[in-house]
Write a protein that holds these residues in place. Sequence first.
Motif, PDB file in Angstrom:
ATOM      1  N   MET A  15      38.577  18.374 -23.014  1.00 31.23           N
ATOM      2  CA  MET A  15      39.129  17.129 -22.707  1.00 31.23           C
ATOM      3  C   MET A  15      39.669  16.774 -21.924  1.00 31.23           C
ATOM      4  O   MET A  15      39.169  15.579 -20.927  1.00 31.23           O
ATOM      5  N   ASN A  16      39.975  17.657 -21.040  1.00 33.03           N
ATOM      6  CA  ASN A  16      40.482  17.320 -19.878  1.00 33.03           C
ATOM      7  C   ASN A  16      39.440  17.250 -18.629  1.00 33.03           C
ATOM      8  O   ASN A  16      39.427  15.967 -17.867  1.00 33.03           O
ATOM      9  N   LYS A  17      38.636  17.920 -19.422  1.00 32.21           N
ATOM     10  CA  LYS A  17      37.524  17.767 -18.153  1.00 32.21           C
ATOM     11  C   LYS A  17      36.849  16.777 -18.529  1.00 32.21           C
ATOM     12  O   LYS A  17      35.750  15.700 -17.909  1.00 32.21           O
ATOM     13  N   PHE A  18      36.659  15.933 -19.897  1.00 32.78           N
ATOM     14  CA  PHE A  18      35.907  14.789 -19.866  1.00 32.78           C
ATOM     15  C   PHE A  18      36.641  13.595 -19.314  1.00 32.78           C
ATOM     16  O   PHE A  18      35.990  12.494 -18.500  1.00 32.78           O
ATOM     17  N   ARG A  19      37.964  13.300 -19.562  1.00 33.80           N
ATOM     18  CA  ARG A  19      38.887  13.639 -18.451  1.00 33.80           C
ATOM     19  C   ARG A  19      38.352  12.944 -16.787  1.00 33.80           C
ATOM     20  O   ARG A  19      38.541  11.782 -16.193  1.00 33.80           O
ATOM     21  N   ARG A  20      38.324  13.458 -16.237  1.00 35.40           N
ATOM     22  CA  ARG A  20      37.365  14.385 -14.758  1.00 35.40           C
ATOM     23  C   ARG A  20      36.049  13.846 -14.862  1.00 35.40           C
ATOM     24  O   ARG A  20      35.947  13.091 -13.665  1.00 35.40           O
ATOM     25  N   LEU A  21      35.185  13.443 -15.581  1.00 27.99           N
ATOM     26  CA  LEU A  21      34.379  13.067 -15.761  1.00 27.99           C
ATOM     27  C   LEU A  21      34.191  11.510 -15.351  1.00 27.99           C
ATOM     28  O   LEU A  21      33.731  11.043 -14.170  1.00 27.99           O
ATOM     29  N   ILE A  22      35.141  10.572 -16.629  1.00 24.36           N
ATOM     30  CA  ILE A  22      35.236   9.018 -15.708  1.00 24.36           C
ATOM     31  C   ILE A  22      35.908   9.308 -14.690  1.00 24.36           C
ATOM     32  O   ILE A  22      35.389   8.266 -14.423  1.00 24.36           O
ATOM     33  N   PHE A  23      36.372   9.537 -13.844  1.00 20.36           N
ATOM     34  CA  PHE A  23      37.077   9.552 -12.828  1.00 20.36           C
ATOM     35  C   PHE A  23      36.567  10.072 -11.603  1.00 20.36           C
ATOM     36  O   PHE A  23      36.060   9.340 -10.923  1.00 20.36           O
ATOM     37  N   VAL A  24      35.274  10.671 -12.173  1.00 23.72           N
ATOM     38  CA  VAL A  24      33.951  10.715 -11.054  1.00 23.72           C
ATOM     39  C   VAL A  24      33.426   9.811 -10.960  1.00 23.72           C
ATOM     40  O   VAL A  24      32.935   9.817  -9.972  1.00 23.72           O
ATOM     41  N   VAL A  25      33.210   8.949 -12.488  1.00 24.89           N
ATOM     42  CA  VAL A  25      32.067   7.957 -12.430  1.00 24.89           C
ATOM     43  C   VAL A  25      32.909   6.853 -11.397  1.00 24.89           C
ATOM     44  O   VAL A  25      32.113   6.373 -11.586  1.00 24.89           O
ATOM     45  N   ILE A  26      33.450   7.109 -11.912  1.00 22.59           N
ATOM     46  CA  ILE A  26      34.495   5.690 -11.465  1.00 22.59           C
ATOM     47  C   ILE A  26      34.536   5.837  -9.637  1.00 22.59           C
ATOM     48  O   ILE A  26      34.394   4.452  -9.441  1.00 22.59           O
ATOM     49  N   ILE A  27      35.177   6.964  -9.253  1.00 24.14           N
ATOM     50  CA  ILE A  27      34.771   6.934  -7.565  1.00 24.14           C
ATOM     51  C   ILE A  27      33.424   7.213  -6.901  1.00 24.14           C
ATOM     52  O   ILE A  27      33.101   6.243  -6.211  1.00 24.14           O
ATOM     53  N   PHE A  28      32.773   7.426  -8.020  1.00 27.41           N
ATOM     54  CA  PHE A  28      30.876   7.698  -7.505  1.00 27.41           C
ATOM     55  C   PHE A  28      30.412   6.006  -7.814  1.00 27.41           C
ATOM     56  O   PHE A  28      30.209   5.309  -6.792  1.00 27.41           O
ATOM     57  N   GLU A  29      31.351   4.844  -8.782  1.00 22.74           N
ATOM     58  CA  GLU A  29      30.877   3.934  -8.957  1.00 22.74           C
ATOM     59  C   GLU A  29      31.745   2.828  -6.912  1.00 22.74           C
ATOM     60  O   GLU A  29      30.328   2.253  -7.098  1.00 22.74           O
ATOM     61  N   ILE A  30      33.032   3.405  -7.379  1.00 19.19           N
ATOM     62  CA  ILE A  30      32.835   2.476  -5.939  1.00 19.19           C
ATOM     63  C   ILE A  30      32.718   2.490  -4.429  1.00 19.19           C
ATOM     64  O   ILE A  30      32.334   1.833  -3.648  1.00 19.19           O
ATOM     65  N   LEU A  31      32.078   4.222  -4.203  1.00 23.09           N
ATOM     66  CA  LEU A  31      31.294   4.698  -3.167  1.00 23.09           C
ATOM     67  C   LEU A  31      30.155   3.836  -3.189  1.00 23.09           C
ATOM     68  O   LEU A  31      29.255   3.952  -1.857  1.00 23.09           O
ATOM     69  N   MET A  32      29.332   4.247  -4.302  1.00 24.20           N
ATOM     70  CA  MET A  32      28.582   3.724  -4.343  1.00 24.20           C
ATOM     71  C   MET A  32      27.786   1.682  -3.719  1.00 24.20           C
ATOM     72  O   MET A  32      27.093   1.655  -2.948  1.00 24.20           O
ATOM     73  N   ILE A  33      28.651   1.248  -4.574  1.00 20.79           N
ATOM     74  CA  ILE A  33      29.197  -0.075  -4.439  1.00 20.79           C
ATOM     75  C   ILE A  33      29.627  -0.132  -2.342  1.00 20.79           C
ATOM     76  O   ILE A  33      28.390  -1.225  -2.087  1.00 20.79           O
ATOM     77  N   VAL A  34      30.814   0.670  -2.092  1.00 19.65           N
ATOM     78  CA  VAL A  34      31.087   0.656  -0.747  1.00 19.65           C
ATOM     79  C   VAL A  34      29.432   0.466   0.140  1.00 19.65           C
ATOM     80  O   VAL A  34      29.223  -0.390   0.698  1.00 19.65           O
ATOM     81  N   SER A  35      28.809   1.275  -0.630  1.00 17.00           N
ATOM     82  CA  SER A  35      27.577   2.141   1.326  1.00 17.00           C
ATOM     83  C   SER A  35      26.700   0.708   0.252  1.00 17.00           C
ATOM     84  O   SER A  35      25.847   0.773   1.852  1.00 17.00           O
ATOM     85  N   PHE A  36      26.472   0.449  -0.400  1.00 18.97           N
ATOM     86  CA  PHE A  36      25.456  -1.138  -0.808  1.00 18.97           C
ATOM     87  C   PHE A  36      25.488  -1.544  -0.127  1.00 18.97           C
ATOM     88  O   PHE A  36      24.596  -2.430   0.868  1.00 18.97           O
ATOM     89  N   ASN A  37      27.362  -2.655  -0.097  1.00 17.62           N
ATOM     90  CA  ASN A  37      27.416  -3.496   0.796  1.00 17.62           C
ATOM     91  C   ASN A  37      27.686  -3.322   1.920  1.00 17.62           C
ATOM     92  O   ASN A  37      26.710  -4.592   3.112  1.00 17.62           O
ATOM     93  N   TYR A  38      27.681  -1.983   3.039  1.00 14.08           N
ATOM     94  CA  TYR A  38      27.512  -1.787   3.996  1.00 14.08           C
ATOM     95  C   TYR A  38      26.208  -1.619   4.659  1.00 14.08           C
ATOM     96  O   TYR A  38      25.788  -2.277   4.898  1.00 14.08           O
ATOM     97  N   TYR A  39      25.912  -1.353   4.115  1.00 12.02           N
ATOM     98  CA  TYR A  39      23.926  -1.378   4.576  1.00 12.02           C
ATOM     99  C   TYR A  39      23.432  -2.587   3.813  1.00 12.02           C
ATOM    100  O   TYR A  39      22.846  -2.977   5.339  1.00 12.02           O
ATOM    101  N   LEU A  40      23.614  -3.781   3.228  1.00 12.32           N
ATOM    102  CA  LEU A  40      23.003  -4.455   3.587  1.00 12.32           C
ATOM    103  C   LEU A  40      24.038  -5.859   4.333  1.00 12.32           C
ATOM    104  O   LEU A  40      22.830  -6.729   4.370  1.00 12.32           O
TER     105      LEU A  40
END
Length: 410
Positions: free
Chosen positions: A1-26
Amino acid sequence: MNKFRRLIFVVIIFEILMIVSFNYYLFSKNNNNTDKEYKVQAERVFNEIKTNPDYADNPESINLSRYDQIVKVSIYSEEACNNDYVVKKFNDKYYRIEYKQPNGLNGVWYINIFIIIMGLSVIGILIYIYMKIIKPFYNMSNMTYELAKGNLTTPLKAEKSKFFGKFMWGMDMLRENLESNKQKELKLQKEKKTLLLSLSHDIKTPLSAIDLYTKALKENLYDTEEKKEEALEGILANVTSIKNYVNEINKISREDFLNLEVVKQEFYLQDVINDIEKYYKEKLSLLHTVFNIEEFNNVLLRGDSNRLIEVMQNLIENAIKYGDGKTITIAFADEEDCKLISVRNSGNTLDRDQLPNIFDSFYRGSNTDNIKGNGLGLYICKNLMKNMGGDIFVEIEENDYIATVVVRKA
Protein backbone atom coordinates in the motif's frame (compact mmCIF):
# COMPACT_ATOMS: atom_id res chain seq x y z
CA MET A 1 0.00 0.00 0.00
CA ASN A 2 2.80 2.42 0.91
CA LYS A 3 4.66 1.39 -2.24
CA PHE A 4 1.66 2.36 -4.36
CA ARG A 5 1.51 5.74 -2.63
CA ARG A 6 5.18 6.23 -3.45
CA LEU A 7 4.42 5.26 -7.03
CA ILE A 8 1.78 8.03 -7.26
CA PHE A 9 4.26 10.50 -5.77
CA VAL A 10 6.96 9.45 -8.26
CA VAL A 11 4.52 9.84 -11.16
CA ILE A 12 3.61 13.37 -9.99
CA ILE A 13 7.28 14.35 -9.69
CA PHE A 14 7.99 12.83 -13.11
CA GLU A 15 5.11 14.78 -14.68
CA ILE A 16 6.36 18.05 -13.16
CA LEU A 17 9.94 17.45 -14.29
CA MET A 18 8.78 16.50 -17.76
CA ILE A 19 6.69 19.70 -18.11
CA VAL A 20 9.51 21.91 -16.81
CA SER A 21 12.10 20.28 -19.08
CA PHE A 22 9.82 20.40 -22.09
CA ASN A 23 9.02 24.08 -21.59
CA TYR A 24 12.65 25.00 -21.00
CA TYR A 25 13.63 23.30 -24.23
CA LEU A 26 10.83 24.87 -26.30
CA PHE A 27 11.33 28.38 -24.90
CA SER A 28 15.07 28.19 -25.45
CA LYS A 29 14.64 26.93 -28.98
CA ASN A 30 11.94 29.49 -29.74
CA ASN A 31 14.06 32.39 -28.49
CA ASN A 32 17.09 31.26 -30.48
CA ASN A 33 15.06 30.77 -33.64
CA THR A 34 13.29 34.13 -33.22
CA ASP A 35 16.54 36.02 -32.77
CA LYS A 36 17.98 34.51 -35.90
CA GLU A 37 14.89 35.06 -38.01
CA TYR A 38 14.27 38.76 -37.38
CA LYS A 39 17.98 39.51 -37.86
CA VAL A 40 17.97 37.72 -41.19
CA GLN A 41 14.87 39.58 -42.36
CA ALA A 42 16.24 42.95 -41.19
CA GLU A 43 19.45 42.29 -43.10
CA ARG A 44 17.50 41.48 -46.27
CA VAL A 45 15.52 44.70 -46.02
CA PHE A 46 18.74 46.67 -45.54
CA ASN A 47 20.21 45.01 -48.64
CA GLU A 48 17.19 46.24 -50.63
CA ILE A 49 17.88 49.77 -49.40
CA LYS A 50 21.50 49.53 -50.45
CA THR A 51 20.74 48.12 -53.90
CA ASN A 52 17.74 50.28 -54.78
CA PRO A 53 18.19 54.10 -54.73
CA ASP A 54 14.42 54.61 -54.55
CA TYR A 55 14.27 52.61 -51.34
CA ALA A 56 17.22 54.54 -49.98
CA ASP A 57 15.32 57.80 -50.36
CA ASN A 58 11.93 56.40 -49.51
CA PRO A 59 12.31 53.27 -47.36
CA GLU A 60 8.56 53.26 -46.54
CA SER A 61 7.89 52.11 -50.12
CA ILE A 62 9.52 48.73 -49.53
CA ASN A 63 7.02 45.88 -49.89
CA LEU A 64 7.07 44.20 -46.48
CA SER A 65 4.54 41.47 -47.29
CA ARG A 66 7.42 39.05 -47.76
CA TYR A 67 8.66 39.69 -44.22
CA ASP A 68 6.45 38.37 -41.46
CA GLN A 69 8.56 39.93 -38.67
CA ILE A 70 9.39 43.33 -40.18
CA VAL A 71 6.74 45.92 -39.29
CA LYS A 72 8.09 49.20 -40.68
CA VAL A 73 11.15 50.69 -42.34
CA SER A 74 11.86 54.41 -42.09
CA ILE A 75 14.61 57.01 -41.86
CA TYR A 76 15.63 57.19 -38.23
CA SER A 77 14.12 59.98 -36.15
CA GLU A 78 13.69 60.84 -32.52
CA GLU A 79 10.03 59.97 -32.53
CA ALA A 80 8.89 57.38 -30.03
CA CYS A 81 8.47 53.85 -31.33
CA ASN A 82 6.39 51.10 -29.72
CA ASN A 83 8.13 48.29 -31.61
CA ASP A 84 11.53 46.77 -31.24
CA TYR A 85 13.93 47.96 -33.91
CA VAL A 86 17.46 47.92 -35.23
CA VAL A 87 19.33 50.87 -36.75
CA LYS A 88 21.38 50.54 -39.92
CA LYS A 89 23.62 53.18 -41.59
CA PHE A 90 24.01 53.68 -45.34
CA ASN A 91 25.43 56.70 -47.17
CA ASP A 92 25.36 58.84 -44.05
CA LYS A 93 21.71 58.00 -43.44
CA TYR A 94 20.32 56.00 -40.57
CA TYR A 95 17.46 53.65 -41.17
CA ARG A 96 15.18 52.27 -38.48
CA ILE A 97 13.94 48.77 -39.20
CA GLU A 98 11.11 47.92 -36.82
CA TYR A 99 10.26 44.28 -36.13
CA LYS A 100 7.94 42.21 -33.95
CA GLN A 101 8.55 38.98 -32.09
CA PRO A 102 6.32 36.19 -33.49
CA ASN A 103 3.85 34.74 -31.03
CA GLY A 104 5.11 31.20 -31.42
CA LEU A 105 4.23 30.26 -27.87
CA ASN A 106 0.56 29.43 -28.49
CA GLY A 107 1.47 25.95 -29.67
CA VAL A 108 3.64 25.53 -26.61
CA TRP A 109 0.72 26.34 -24.34
CA TYR A 110 -1.51 23.89 -26.18
CA ILE A 111 1.08 21.17 -25.76
CA ASN A 112 1.45 22.06 -22.09
CA ILE A 113 -2.29 21.85 -21.55
CA PHE A 114 -2.34 18.46 -23.29
CA ILE A 115 0.55 17.16 -21.16
CA ILE A 116 -1.11 18.42 -17.96
CA ILE A 117 -4.43 16.79 -18.89
CA MET A 118 -2.68 13.50 -19.68
CA GLY A 119 -0.69 13.72 -16.44
CA LEU A 120 -3.78 14.44 -14.37
CA SER A 121 -5.56 11.57 -16.12
CA VAL A 122 -2.76 9.15 -15.22
CA ILE A 123 -2.69 10.40 -11.63
CA GLY A 124 -6.50 10.16 -11.48
CA ILE A 125 -6.41 6.56 -12.71
CA LEU A 126 -3.73 5.69 -10.16
CA ILE A 127 -5.76 7.30 -7.35
CA TYR A 128 -8.88 5.45 -8.54
CA ILE A 129 -6.98 2.15 -8.52
CA TYR A 130 -5.67 3.00 -5.06
CA MET A 131 -9.12 3.85 -3.65
CA LYS A 132 -11.12 1.10 -5.38
CA ILE A 133 -8.66 -1.78 -5.55
CA ILE A 134 -5.47 -1.36 -3.51
CA LYS A 135 -7.05 0.10 -0.36
CA PRO A 136 -10.02 -2.35 -0.20
CA PHE A 137 -7.64 -5.24 -0.84
CA TYR A 138 -5.35 -4.00 1.92
CA ASN A 139 -8.33 -3.85 4.28
CA MET A 140 -9.07 -7.47 3.41
CA SER A 141 -5.48 -8.63 3.85
CA ASN A 142 -6.07 -9.97 7.37
CA MET A 143 -9.41 -11.53 6.53
CA THR A 144 -8.17 -14.99 5.53
CA TYR A 145 -5.71 -14.92 8.42
CA GLU A 146 -8.55 -14.31 10.88
CA LEU A 147 -10.62 -17.08 9.29
CA ALA A 148 -7.65 -19.45 9.51
CA LYS A 149 -7.31 -18.62 13.23
CA GLY A 150 -10.97 -19.54 13.70
CA ASN A 151 -12.30 -16.03 14.21
CA LEU A 152 -15.68 -16.79 12.64
CA THR A 153 -18.09 -14.78 14.77
CA THR A 154 -17.26 -11.27 13.54
CA PRO A 155 -19.09 -10.43 10.28
CA LEU A 156 -16.94 -9.13 7.47
CA LYS A 157 -17.40 -5.48 6.60
CA ALA A 158 -19.41 -5.06 3.41
CA GLU A 159 -17.46 -3.72 0.45
CA LYS A 160 -19.40 -1.59 -2.03
CA SER A 161 -16.68 -1.75 -4.65
CA LYS A 162 -17.76 -3.54 -7.79
CA PHE A 163 -14.37 -5.23 -7.83
CA PHE A 164 -14.64 -6.88 -4.40
CA GLY A 165 -18.31 -6.62 -3.46
CA LYS A 166 -19.23 -10.11 -4.66
CA PHE A 167 -15.97 -11.53 -3.29
CA MET A 168 -16.66 -10.11 0.17
CA TRP A 169 -20.23 -11.36 0.05
CA GLY A 170 -18.97 -14.84 -0.84
CA MET A 171 -16.31 -14.76 1.89
CA ASP A 172 -18.90 -13.71 4.46
CA MET A 173 -21.12 -16.60 3.35
CA LEU A 174 -18.10 -18.89 3.74
CA ARG A 175 -17.55 -17.50 7.22
CA GLU A 176 -21.20 -18.12 8.12
CA ASN A 177 -21.02 -21.67 6.78
CA LEU A 178 -17.83 -22.34 8.72
CA GLU A 179 -19.39 -20.91 11.86
CA SER A 180 -22.54 -22.96 11.31
CA ASN A 181 -20.50 -26.13 10.76
CA LYS A 182 -18.45 -25.32 13.84
CA GLN A 183 -21.59 -24.99 15.96
CA LYS A 184 -22.98 -28.23 14.51
CA GLU A 185 -19.73 -29.99 15.26
CA LEU A 186 -19.72 -28.72 18.85
CA LYS A 187 -23.32 -29.81 19.24
CA LEU A 188 -22.48 -33.20 17.77
CA GLN A 189 -19.50 -33.62 20.06
CA LYS A 190 -21.70 -32.75 23.03
CA GLU A 191 -24.31 -35.28 21.94
CA LYS A 192 -21.65 -37.94 21.41
CA LYS A 193 -20.18 -37.30 24.83
CA THR A 194 -23.63 -37.46 26.43
CA LEU A 195 -24.38 -40.64 24.50
CA LEU A 196 -21.12 -42.28 25.53
CA LEU A 197 -21.72 -41.41 29.18
CA SER A 198 -25.25 -42.78 28.95
CA LEU A 199 -24.20 -45.96 27.14
CA SER A 200 -21.28 -46.56 29.47
CA HIS A 201 -23.71 -46.39 32.36
CA ASP A 202 -26.30 -48.60 30.65
CA ILE A 203 -23.77 -51.21 29.52
CA LYS A 204 -22.45 -51.61 33.07
CA THR A 205 -25.65 -53.33 34.18
CA PRO A 206 -25.64 -56.20 31.62
CA LEU A 207 -21.87 -56.54 31.95
CA SER A 208 -22.18 -56.90 35.73
CA ALA A 209 -24.92 -59.49 35.28
CA ILE A 210 -22.80 -61.45 32.79
CA ASP A 211 -19.84 -61.25 35.18
CA LEU A 212 -21.94 -62.68 38.05
CA TYR A 213 -23.39 -65.46 35.88
CA THR A 214 -19.98 -66.52 34.58
CA LYS A 215 -18.43 -66.53 38.07
CA ALA A 216 -21.33 -68.59 39.42
CA LEU A 217 -21.01 -71.08 36.56
CA LYS A 218 -17.25 -71.27 37.05
CA GLU A 219 -17.59 -71.98 40.78
CA ASN A 220 -20.43 -74.49 40.18
CA LEU A 221 -22.86 -72.56 42.36
CA TYR A 222 -25.77 -73.86 40.29
CA ASP A 223 -26.48 -77.43 41.35
CA THR A 224 -29.22 -78.17 38.85
CA GLU A 225 -29.36 -78.07 35.07
CA GLU A 226 -32.39 -75.78 35.22
CA LYS A 227 -30.46 -73.11 37.11
CA LYS A 228 -27.54 -73.45 34.71
CA GLU A 229 -29.93 -73.00 31.76
CA GLU A 230 -31.41 -69.93 33.43
CA ALA A 231 -27.91 -68.52 33.93
CA LEU A 232 -27.05 -69.13 30.26
CA GLU A 233 -30.30 -67.53 29.16
CA GLY A 234 -29.50 -64.54 31.40
CA ILE A 235 -26.08 -64.25 29.80
CA LEU A 236 -27.59 -64.41 26.29
CA ALA A 237 -30.21 -61.81 27.21
CA ASN A 238 -27.56 -59.42 28.49
CA VAL A 239 -25.37 -60.07 25.44
CA THR A 240 -28.37 -59.13 23.30
CA SER A 241 -28.77 -55.92 25.28
CA ILE A 242 -25.12 -55.04 24.72
CA LYS A 243 -25.50 -55.79 21.00
CA ASN A 244 -28.47 -53.42 20.87
CA TYR A 245 -26.40 -50.69 22.46
CA VAL A 246 -23.60 -51.28 19.96
CA ASN A 247 -26.11 -51.22 17.08
CA GLU A 248 -27.46 -47.95 18.41
CA ILE A 249 -23.96 -46.49 18.39
CA ASN A 250 -23.44 -47.64 14.80
CA LYS A 251 -26.80 -46.22 13.76
CA ILE A 252 -26.06 -42.82 15.26
CA SER A 253 -22.59 -42.82 13.70
CA ARG A 254 -24.09 -43.52 10.28
CA GLU A 255 -26.75 -40.84 10.77
CA ASP A 256 -23.97 -38.29 11.28
CA PHE A 257 -22.78 -39.01 7.75
CA LEU A 258 -26.34 -38.97 6.41
CA ASN A 259 -26.91 -35.46 7.75
CA LEU A 260 -26.30 -33.91 4.33
CA GLU A 261 -28.73 -31.08 3.79
CA VAL A 262 -30.07 -30.30 0.34
CA VAL A 263 -32.24 -27.41 -0.84
CA LYS A 264 -34.75 -28.69 -3.34
CA GLN A 265 -35.54 -26.22 -6.08
CA GLU A 266 -35.84 -26.07 -9.84
CA PHE A 267 -32.81 -25.41 -12.01
CA TYR A 268 -31.65 -25.91 -15.59
CA LEU A 269 -29.24 -28.67 -16.59
CA GLN A 270 -27.33 -26.19 -18.77
CA ASP A 271 -26.32 -24.09 -15.75
CA VAL A 272 -24.78 -27.11 -14.00
CA ILE A 273 -22.91 -28.28 -17.09
CA ASN A 274 -21.62 -24.75 -17.76
CA ASP A 275 -20.07 -24.62 -14.29
CA ILE A 276 -18.51 -28.06 -14.72
CA GLU A 277 -17.12 -27.21 -18.17
CA LYS A 278 -15.78 -23.86 -16.99
CA TYR A 279 -13.84 -25.50 -14.16
CA TYR A 280 -12.55 -28.67 -15.86
CA LYS A 281 -11.94 -27.62 -19.47
CA GLU A 282 -8.68 -25.85 -18.67
CA LYS A 283 -7.65 -28.24 -15.91
CA LEU A 284 -8.01 -31.35 -18.10
CA SER A 285 -6.32 -29.55 -20.98
CA LEU A 286 -3.26 -29.03 -18.80
CA LEU A 287 -3.37 -32.75 -17.95
CA HIS A 288 -3.59 -33.55 -21.70
CA THR A 289 -6.86 -35.38 -21.10
CA VAL A 290 -9.52 -35.20 -23.80
CA PHE A 291 -12.69 -33.78 -22.22
CA ASN A 292 -15.91 -34.39 -24.15
CA ILE A 293 -19.41 -33.19 -23.31
CA GLU A 294 -22.03 -34.78 -25.54
CA GLU A 295 -25.00 -32.82 -26.85
CA PHE A 296 -28.04 -32.67 -24.60
CA ASN A 297 -31.45 -31.08 -24.27
CA ASN A 298 -31.57 -28.33 -21.68
CA VAL A 299 -34.28 -29.55 -19.32
CA LEU A 300 -35.61 -28.23 -16.03
CA LEU A 301 -34.50 -30.40 -13.10
CA ARG A 302 -35.52 -30.56 -9.47
CA GLY A 303 -33.02 -30.83 -6.65
CA ASP A 304 -30.05 -28.89 -5.33
CA SER A 305 -27.92 -27.53 -8.17
CA ASN A 306 -24.95 -26.81 -5.89
CA ARG A 307 -25.06 -30.34 -4.47
CA LEU A 308 -25.36 -31.80 -7.97
CA ILE A 309 -22.27 -29.84 -9.01
CA GLU A 310 -20.52 -31.21 -5.92
CA VAL A 311 -21.45 -34.77 -6.93
CA MET A 312 -20.29 -34.20 -10.55
CA GLN A 313 -16.99 -32.77 -9.35
CA ASN A 314 -16.44 -35.82 -7.15
CA LEU A 315 -17.08 -38.19 -10.05
CA ILE A 316 -14.75 -36.27 -12.39
CA GLU A 317 -12.02 -36.12 -9.74
CA ASN A 318 -12.32 -39.91 -9.36
CA ALA A 319 -12.07 -40.24 -13.14
CA ILE A 320 -8.87 -38.18 -13.07
CA LYS A 321 -7.34 -40.14 -10.19
CA TYR A 322 -8.30 -43.68 -11.20
CA GLY A 323 -8.47 -43.48 -15.01
CA ASP A 324 -5.64 -43.63 -17.52
CA GLY A 325 -5.84 -39.89 -18.23
CA LYS A 326 -6.74 -40.27 -21.90
CA THR A 327 -10.44 -39.36 -22.11
CA ILE A 328 -13.28 -38.27 -19.84
CA THR A 329 -16.75 -37.96 -21.33
CA ILE A 330 -20.01 -36.60 -19.93
CA ALA A 331 -23.01 -38.25 -21.59
CA PHE A 332 -26.78 -37.83 -21.16
CA ALA A 333 -29.85 -40.02 -21.40
CA ASP A 334 -33.55 -39.92 -20.45
CA GLU A 335 -35.45 -42.47 -18.44
CA GLU A 336 -39.13 -41.82 -17.67
CA ASP A 337 -39.22 -38.65 -15.53
CA CYS A 338 -35.47 -38.62 -14.82
CA LYS A 339 -32.35 -37.28 -16.49
CA LEU A 340 -29.29 -39.52 -16.48
CA ILE A 341 -25.86 -37.85 -16.45
CA SER A 342 -22.91 -40.20 -16.92
CA VAL A 343 -19.21 -39.59 -16.35
CA ARG A 344 -17.17 -42.09 -18.38
CA ASN A 345 -13.41 -42.42 -18.15
CA SER A 346 -11.09 -44.67 -20.05
CA GLY A 347 -8.68 -47.00 -18.29
CA ASN A 348 -10.85 -48.72 -15.68
CA THR A 349 -8.81 -50.10 -12.75
CA LEU A 350 -11.61 -51.36 -10.49
CA ASP A 351 -12.50 -55.05 -10.22
CA ARG A 352 -16.12 -55.87 -11.07
CA ASP A 353 -16.61 -57.85 -7.86
CA GLN A 354 -15.98 -54.66 -5.86
CA LEU A 355 -18.87 -52.72 -7.42
CA PRO A 356 -21.43 -53.65 -4.71
CA ASN A 357 -19.24 -52.11 -2.00
CA ILE A 358 -18.00 -48.85 -3.51
CA PHE A 359 -20.83 -46.78 -2.00
CA ASP A 360 -20.11 -48.03 1.55
CA SER A 361 -18.60 -45.53 3.95
CA PHE A 362 -14.81 -45.76 4.35
CA TYR A 363 -14.59 -48.43 1.66
CA ARG A 364 -11.65 -48.13 -0.70
CA GLY A 365 -11.15 -50.47 -3.65
CA SER A 366 -8.03 -52.33 -4.64
CA ASN A 367 -7.22 -49.61 -7.18
CA THR A 368 -6.61 -46.96 -4.51
CA ASP A 369 -3.09 -47.96 -3.52
CA ASN A 370 -0.81 -44.94 -3.05
CA ILE A 371 -3.76 -42.60 -3.85
CA LYS A 372 -4.94 -40.34 -1.06
CA GLY A 373 -8.57 -40.60 0.02
CA ASN A 374 -10.87 -41.48 2.89
CA GLY A 375 -13.45 -43.69 1.19
CA LEU A 376 -16.32 -41.24 1.74
CA GLY A 377 -16.66 -39.56 -1.66
CA LEU A 378 -19.08 -41.95 -3.33
CA TYR A 379 -20.82 -42.60 -0.01
CA ILE A 380 -21.61 -38.88 0.30
CA CYS A 381 -22.62 -38.68 -3.37
CA LYS A 382 -25.03 -41.57 -2.92
CA ASN A 383 -26.72 -39.99 0.07
CA LEU A 384 -26.88 -36.54 -1.52
CA MET A 385 -28.63 -37.96 -4.56
CA LYS A 386 -30.99 -39.97 -2.35
CA ASN A 387 -31.89 -36.82 -0.43
CA MET A 388 -32.66 -35.11 -3.74
CA GLY A 389 -34.97 -37.96 -4.76
CA GLY A 390 -32.45 -39.31 -7.26
CA ASP A 391 -29.79 -41.99 -7.31
CA ILE A 392 -26.30 -42.88 -8.51
CA PHE A 393 -24.90 -46.15 -9.82
CA VAL A 394 -21.67 -47.41 -11.34
CA GLU A 395 -21.00 -49.89 -14.14
CA ILE A 396 -18.03 -51.14 -16.13
CA GLU A 397 -18.11 -51.52 -19.91
CA GLU A 398 -15.04 -53.15 -21.41
CA ASN A 399 -12.20 -50.89 -20.24
CA ASP A 400 -14.39 -47.90 -19.30
CA TYR A 401 -15.63 -46.93 -15.85
CA ILE A 402 -19.05 -45.24 -15.90
CA ALA A 403 -20.68 -43.42 -12.97
CA THR A 404 -24.25 -42.34 -13.65
CA VAL A 405 -26.27 -39.77 -11.72
CA VAL A 406 -30.07 -39.94 -11.80
CA VAL A 407 -31.78 -36.56 -11.35
CA ARG A 408 -35.52 -35.89 -11.20
CA LYS A 409 -37.04 -33.68 -13.87
CA ALA A 410 -39.17 -30.78 -12.72
